[in-house]
Design a protein around this motif. Structure first.
Motif, PDB file in Angstrom:
ATOM      1  N   LEU A  77       0.948  -1.354   0.191  1.00 50.12           N
ATOM      2  CA  LEU A  77       0.254   0.187   0.214  1.00 50.12           C
ATOM      3  C   LEU A  77       0.887   1.446   0.139  1.00 50.12           C
ATOM      4  N   ASP A  78       0.419   2.533  -0.769  1.00 51.08           N
ATOM      5  CA  ASP A  78       1.431   3.134  -0.730  1.00 51.08           C
ATOM      6  C   ASP A  78       0.503   4.416  -0.036  1.00 51.08           C
ATOM      7  N   LEU A  79       0.962   4.716   1.290  1.00 55.87           N
ATOM      8  CA  LEU A  79      -0.199   5.914   2.014  1.00 55.87           C
ATOM      9  C   LEU A  79       0.264   6.907   2.584  1.00 55.87           C
ATOM     10  N   ASN A  80       0.256   7.859   2.672  1.00 59.74           N
ATOM     11  CA  ASN A  80       0.266   9.862   2.753  1.00 59.74           C
ATOM     12  C   ASN A  80       0.614   9.282   5.012  1.00 59.74           C
ATOM     13  N   TYR A 107       3.865  -9.349   9.331  1.00 56.21           N
ATOM     14  CA  TYR A 107       5.027  -8.490   9.299  1.00 56.21           C
ATOM     15  C   TYR A 107       3.977  -7.140   9.618  1.00 56.21           C
ATOM     16  N   SER A 108       4.444  -5.977   9.400  1.00 55.67           N
ATOM     17  CA  SER A 108       4.370  -4.952   8.926  1.00 55.67           C
ATOM     18  C   SER A 108       5.715  -4.228   8.597  1.00 55.67           C
ATOM     19  N   LEU A 109       5.883  -4.478   7.266  1.00 59.01           N
ATOM     20  CA  LEU A 109       6.982  -3.603   6.753  1.00 59.01           C
ATOM     21  C   LEU A 109       7.347  -2.437   6.092  1.00 59.01           C
ATOM     22  N   ASN A 110       8.426  -1.639   5.889  1.00 58.40           N
ATOM     23  CA  ASN A 110       7.126  -1.248   4.675  1.00 58.40           C
ATOM     24  C   ASN A 110       9.589  -1.237   3.898  1.00 58.40           C
ATOM     25  N   VAL A 119       4.272  -2.306   3.168  1.00 59.43           N
ATOM     26  CA  VAL A 119       3.387  -3.939   3.149  1.00 59.43           C
ATOM     27  C   VAL A 119       3.501  -4.775   4.303  1.00 59.43           C
ATOM     28  N   ILE A 120       2.183  -5.905   4.141  1.00 64.77           N
ATOM     29  CA  ILE A 120       1.814  -6.980   4.708  1.00 64.77           C
ATOM     30  C   ILE A 120       1.884  -8.278   4.384  1.00 64.77           C
ATOM     31  N   LEU A 121       3.131  -8.683   5.309  1.00 64.57           N
ATOM     32  CA  LEU A 121       3.697 -10.016   4.626  1.00 64.57           C
ATOM     33  C   LEU A 121       3.114 -11.024   5.928  1.00 64.57           C
ATOM     34  N   GLY A 122       2.616 -11.827   5.157  1.00 67.88           N
ATOM     35  CA  GLY A 122       2.156 -13.434   5.743  1.00 67.88           C
ATOM     36  C   GLY A 122       1.974 -14.059   5.615  1.00 67.88           C
TER      37      GLY A 122
END
Length: 167
Positions: A77-80, A107-110, A119-122
């Motif tokens: 996801l590209d988030l502001n 995982y919560s990643l960037n 990025v959410i990695l499951g």
């Protein structure tokens, strides 16, 4: 806690050569679920990357017990800045409430050095467990963000590639 995960892409021969050269890394070769022949390798060791062209993800958070030999999902996801606050709050709630059925870890990643690309990695038992969760009422990003023409998201799904025995 480990600080980074590295991935690389290539054909099965190249990735198998890397895996065989570094058996201590426990590298897994994955096949893209929806793209025949698209292969990925993930290094979750936290050590300096052995890949010539790595893609790095910085680890922001993690919960659960990893199961790298199963189905894995990436949601990018590209988030502001304001969207990140909503995303982080929802992800932290999921992490503290307990994981959905069939999910081993999250995982919560960037994307390395780009905090806007999250990025959410499951790691999952199966694709069907992931689909049940994805289609549930659980929403990370409010509908008004997803409906915005400037909002970007991408999903990729992988299963371990079968090891071929030497002939």
């Amino acid at each position: 806690m480990k600080q980074q995960i590295a991935i690389t892409f290539g054909n099965e021969q190249i990735l198998s050569t890397i895996r065989d050269k570094y058996p201590d890394r426990h590298l897994v070769i994955y096949q893209a679920l929806n793209q025949q022949g698209k292969m990925m390798m993930l290094d979750y060791s936290g050590k300096e990357s052995i890949f010539k062209s790595p893609v790095y993800y910085d680890i922001l958070g993690h919960t659960g017990t990893d199961k790298w030999e199963g189905f894995i999902s990436f949601s990018t996801l590209d988030l502001n800045f304001d969207q990140q606050k909503v995303f982080d709050a929802r992800l932290n709630k999921l992490m503290s409430d307990g994981l959905p059925i069939g999910m081993h870890s999250i995982y919560s990643l960037n994307y390395h050095k780009d905090i806007n690309q999250r990025v959410i990695l499951g790691t999952w038992d199966s694709y069907s467990n992931f689909e049940i969760w994805k289609n549930s009422s659980h929403e990370f990003i409010p509908k008004e963000y997803r409906d915005s023409p400037s909002f970007y998201s991408h999903e990729a799904y992988y299963t371990p590639a079968e090891k071929k025995e030497a002939e």
